[in-house]
Design a protein around this motif. Structure first.
Motif: not given
Length: 173
Positions: A8-13
């Motif tokens: 989720e962190i990888v995708d959102s950033t």
């Protein structure tokens, strides 16, 4: 931090960076710096374990085709970039590197895409911002001495075209 939160962190950033790898790294550092140091280290462990999993001859060959050549360093940065593309692209590429021909959008630019060097340092940078100290050893196995799988002759275009027909057609054909 579990795997779902990592992705989720990888995708959102990545989405917020609109495909700009340098902006992606900056946003990732900012996001990680909002977490506690232990969570940043958990993120780093997730990242490093995927980075090590991607150390395969087939992925290196795919990177070679995509980037029109890939030195040791270029392949390291490619693996960071690949993680930055998110779970679907990463897992798809691990399963079938030639599938990158269909997983990557039409705007792949070998001059800026495929190089996620800064993503590889994001957790370290965030940890240092939070603690003022260098991140400790992550306690995970080191990368293998040699890539997994069967070595490929990257200089032989016929071998690459046969092994990666979709990538070859799209990026070198």
């Amino acid at each position: 931090m579990d795997e779902t939160e990592f992705w989720e962190i990888v995708d959102s950033t990545r989405e917020a960076a609109e495909g700009d790898p340098e902006e992606h790294a900056e946003l990732l550092v900012d996001r990680l710096a909002q977490l506690d140091p232990d969570s940043v280290l958990d993120f780093a462990r997730h990242f490093e374990s995927r980075y090590n999993r991607a150390y395969t001859w087939d992925l290196w060959g795919a990177a070679w085709v995509l980037l029109d050549g890939a030195s040791d360093d270029a392949f390291d940065y490619f693996r960071c970039w690949l993680i930055g593309q998110g779970r679907e692209v990463f897992e798809g590429a691990l399963h079938d590197p030639d599938s990158l021909a269909g997983l990557l959008d039409d705007e792949f630019d070998e001059d800026i895409d495929g190089d996620g060097e800064e993503l590889g340092y994001a957790a370290d940078e965030a940890y240092e911002q939070l603690t003022g100290a260098v991140a400790p050893d992550l306690g995970i196995p080191l990368q293998a001495a040699e890539p997994a799988g069967t070595p490929l002759d990257f200089e032989n275009e016929a071998v690459l075209a046969e092994r990666f027909p979709r990538l070859w057609e799209r990026f070198r054909g």
